[in-house]
Design an enzyme around this catalytic site. Structure first.
Site, PDB file in Angstrom:
ATOM      1  N   ASP A  91     -39.379  12.138 -26.550  1.00  0.00           N
ATOM      2  CA  ASP A  91     -38.935  10.997 -25.757  1.00  0.00           C
ATOM      3  C   ASP A  91     -37.452  10.761 -26.051  1.00  0.00           C
ATOM      4  OD1 ASP A  91     -40.043   8.448 -24.180  1.00  0.00           O
ATOM      5  OD2 ASP A  91     -38.587   7.744 -25.661  1.00  0.00           O
TER       6      ASP A  91
ATOM      7  N   GLU B 186     -38.711   9.339 -19.346  1.00  0.00           N
ATOM      8  CA  GLU B 186     -37.826  10.110 -20.226  1.00  0.00           C
ATOM      9  C   GLU B 186     -38.609  10.935 -21.242  1.00  0.00           C
ATOM     10  OE1 GLU B 186     -38.224   5.945 -21.974  1.00  0.00           O
ATOM     11  OE2 GLU B 186     -37.999   6.793 -19.990  1.00  0.00           O
TER      12      GLU B 186
ATOM     13  N   ASN C 134     -29.306   4.105 -18.289  1.00  0.00           N
ATOM     14  CA  ASN C 134     -29.453   3.526 -16.949  1.00  0.00           C
ATOM     15  C   ASN C 134     -28.733   2.187 -16.838  1.00  0.00           C
ATOM     16  OD1 ASN C 134     -30.946   5.507 -15.603  1.00  0.00           O
ATOM     17  ND2 ASN C 134     -32.877   4.722 -16.361  1.00  0.00           N
TER      18      ASN C 134
END
Length: 194
Positions: free
Chosen positions: A72, A115, A80
């Site tokens: 991850d 992710e 973002n």
């Protein structure tokens, strides 16, 4: 066909112009869309689940060991939020590009969702996971994404485990996921082996 006024047969003609005949290229294209992530072009969750089931069956029948890695990207939300979704997508694509350059023929690594990435590796010994896990972690750690503010560094929390005789398809994946969360709890940017 008729004989003595009774129907004794029929004839049906098929032609290549039939609307049910598709080009091989179209079928291949649609299959690719169904089995690959649209952003990274890596295998998607559906493809990974299918491959994991295949490796599990292979293990049960022939005893061929395999490992499952769950990774991850650390602090992905900040990519973002701080730099925009376009940069977030570029982070995913940069990770994917590095993965593709370093994938072995018998392994499969893809985007699980968000992710998260999952790798399924053929191994000959349980000790192989140390080499695989550390190599994957370093590969991601050395990946940089150019931005207007300079290169962005990426890190990943990784869990990796080996198939066990009592495992199911779900249990090995759950264990790899738990190991990844343990890496997050222990400070991120690390590999936990199990």
């Amino acid at each position: 066909m008729e004989k003595d006024g009774k129907i004794i047969g029929a004839l049906e003609i098929f032609t290549p112009e039939s609307p049910s005949v598709y080009e091989d290229g179209l079928v291949e294209h649609l299959s690719g869309i169904a089995m690959h992530d649209p952003i990274t072009k890596l295998p998607n969750r559906r493809y990974l689940e299918s491959f994991l089931t295949y490796k599990y069956d292979e293990y049960k029948r022939f005893g061929r060991l395999f490992a499952v890695l769950f990774g991850d990207i650390d602090n992905f939300r900040s990519f973002n939020n701080d730099f925009g979704h376009k940069t977030g997508d570029q982070v995913l694509c940069s990770v994917a590009a590095e993965i593709q350059k370093n994938m072995r023929r018998d392994d499969l690594i893809g985007r699980w969702g968000g992710e998260e990435f999952v790798g399924i590796y053929s191994i000959t010994s349980p000790d192989d996971i140390r080499i695989i896990g550390n190599k994957f972690w370093k590969l991601i750690r050395n990946t940089q994404v150019p931005s207007e503010q300079g290169n962005l560094n990426i890190s990943m929390s990784v869990g990796i485990t080996v198939i066990q005789p009592e495992d199911t398809v779900d249990s090995i994946l759950i264990r790899a996921d738990r190991l990844m969360y343990q890496a997050k709890k222990e400070g991120k940017d690390r590999v936990i082996f199990g």
